[in-house]
Design a protein around this motif. Structure first.
Motif, PDB file in Angstrom:
ATOM      1  N   ARG A   1      -4.850   6.448   1.017  1.00  0.00           N
ATOM      2  CA  ARG A   1      -4.230   5.206   0.682  1.00  0.00           C
ATOM      3  C   ARG A   1      -4.536   4.428  -0.183  1.00  0.00           C
ATOM      4  NH1 ARG A   1      -2.180   1.888   6.044  1.00  0.00           N
ATOM      5  NH2 ARG A   1      -0.712   2.694   6.298  1.00  0.00           N
TER       6      ARG A   1
ATOM      7  N   VAL B   1      -4.138   0.181  -2.329  1.00  0.00           N
ATOM      8  CA  VAL B   1      -3.623  -0.687  -1.768  1.00  0.00           C
ATOM      9  C   VAL B   1      -3.990  -1.786  -2.755  1.00  0.00           C
ATOM     10  CG1 VAL B   1      -4.493  -2.693  -0.098  1.00  0.00           C
ATOM     11  CG2 VAL B   1      -4.726  -0.228   0.876  1.00  0.00           C
ATOM     12  N   ASN B   2      -3.259  -2.189  -3.072  1.00  0.00           N
ATOM     13  CA  ASN B   2      -3.072  -2.913  -4.442  1.00  0.00           C
ATOM     14  C   ASN B   2      -3.474  -4.494  -3.636  1.00  0.00           C
ATOM     15  OD1 ASN B   2      -2.642  -4.797  -6.168  1.00  0.00           O
ATOM     16  ND2 ASN B   2      -0.600  -3.829  -6.967  1.00  0.00           N
ATOM     17  N   THR B   3      -4.764  -4.672  -3.696  1.00  0.00           N
ATOM     18  CA  THR B   3      -5.273  -5.991  -3.598  1.00  0.00           C
ATOM     19  C   THR B   3      -5.194  -7.456  -4.156  1.00  0.00           C
ATOM     20  OG1 THR B   3      -7.474  -5.210  -4.213  1.00  0.00           O
ATOM     21  CG2 THR B   3      -6.991  -5.169  -2.218  1.00  0.00           C
TER      22      THR B   3
ATOM     23  N   MET C   1       1.095  -1.128   0.524  1.00  0.00           N
ATOM     24  CA  MET C   1      -0.028  -0.309  -0.246  1.00  0.00           C
ATOM     25  C   MET C   1       0.630   1.679  -0.102  1.00  0.00           C
ATOM     26  SD  MET C   1      -0.947  -0.991   4.123  1.00  0.00           S
ATOM     27  CE  MET C   1      -0.179  -0.023   5.337  1.00  0.00           C
ATOM     28  N   THR C   2       0.484   2.580  -0.439  1.00  0.00           N
ATOM     29  CA  THR C   2       0.793   3.578  -0.328  1.00  0.00           C
ATOM     30  C   THR C   2       1.186   4.118   0.909  1.00  0.00           C
ATOM     31  OG1 THR C   2      -0.981   5.036  -0.971  1.00  0.00           O
ATOM     32  CG2 THR C   2       0.352   3.936  -2.454  1.00  0.00           C
TER      33      THR C   2
ATOM     34  N   SER D   1     -13.753   2.197   1.912  1.00  0.00           N
ATOM     35  CA  SER D   1     -13.000   1.850   1.356  1.00  0.00           C
ATOM     36  C   SER D   1     -13.881   2.296  -0.418  1.00  0.00           C
ATOM     37  CB  SER D   1     -12.996   0.334   1.312  1.00  0.00           C
ATOM     38  OG  SER D   1     -12.438   0.334   0.189  1.00  0.00           O
TER      39      SER D   1
ATOM     40  N   GLY E   1      -7.526  -2.091  -6.959  1.00  0.00           N
ATOM     41  CA  GLY E   1      -6.914  -2.082  -5.379  1.00  0.00           C
ATOM     42  C   GLY E   1      -8.356  -1.658  -5.137  1.00  0.00           C
TER      43      GLY E   1
END
Ligand SMILES: O=P(O)(O)OC[C@H]1O[C@H](O)[C@H](O)[C@@H](O)[C@@H]1O
Ligand SMILES: [Fe+2]
Length: 171
Positions: A136, A138-140, A83-84, A118, A105
């Motif tokens: 933020r 997030v790469n899911t 994640m960032t 989210s 993501g």
């Protein structure tokens, strides 16, 4: 760069046009991850790149826009995806829009009262966080998550307040 341009929305082309590349590695954001032992284990074998930000040079005028491309790699620290760091924009806050270019993501957003939401990030989608929402990505997924982000050019990043909340629900 002249304040007139039309260029492809690709990290490599951004670099050709003089983009500043910032590389964020695990060691620079380790404390944000829940599983510190998993982070330590990863760091024993090197210091993985979590994401790269390509930022076109801009003069920070309040009438300008910040137009970045970020490549967020796939991976996990324990069971938490890469994640960032995530940040608020210091007041006076401005909104930010995230446009997915590839991968998938989520955009985690949290306001100063701790409310957490989210939003999906994917190619062909725009995810919008109004002022007052820390953000933020997030790469899911299992591919690179590449996204374009645009906000006011005169923002000042506030990482500290976002790190205190760290995108967790308040009890
Ligand atoms: O600044 P971070 O929280 O590390 O996020 C990484 C980047 O994501 C987006 O591209 C934002 O527009 C950038 O301003 C930010 O630098
Ligand atoms: Fe931002």
């Amino acid at each position: 760069m002249e304040k007139l341009f039309s260029i492809p929305l690709l990290p490599a082309d951004y670099e050709t046009y003089g983009a500043l590349k910032t590389v964020r590695r695990l060691s620079q954001m380790k404390s944000l991850y829940a599983d510190q032992e998993a982070a330590d284990r990863l760091l024993e074998n090197g210091d993985p790149v979590i994401y790269e930000v390509y930022e076109l040079p801009h003069p920070n005028d309040e009438t300008d826009l910040l137009v970045n491309i970020t490549v967020l790699y796939p991976g996990y620290v324990g069971d938490e995806p890469y994640m960032t760091k995530g940040h608020f924009h210091r007041e006076p806050d401005t909104a930010e829009a995230v446009i997915g270019l590839s991968g998938e993501g989520e955009l985690l957003v949290q306001n100063r009262e701790g409310e957490l939401r989210s939003l999906k990030v994917a190619a062909g989608r725009i995810s919008y966080a109004g002022g007052g929402w820390a953000h933020r990505v997030v790469n899911t997924g299992s591919e690179n998550l590449v996204f374009f982000a645009v906000s006011g050019a005169n923002i000042v990043h506030d990482y500290e307040t976002a790190a205190e909340l760290n995108f967790k629900k308040r009890q």
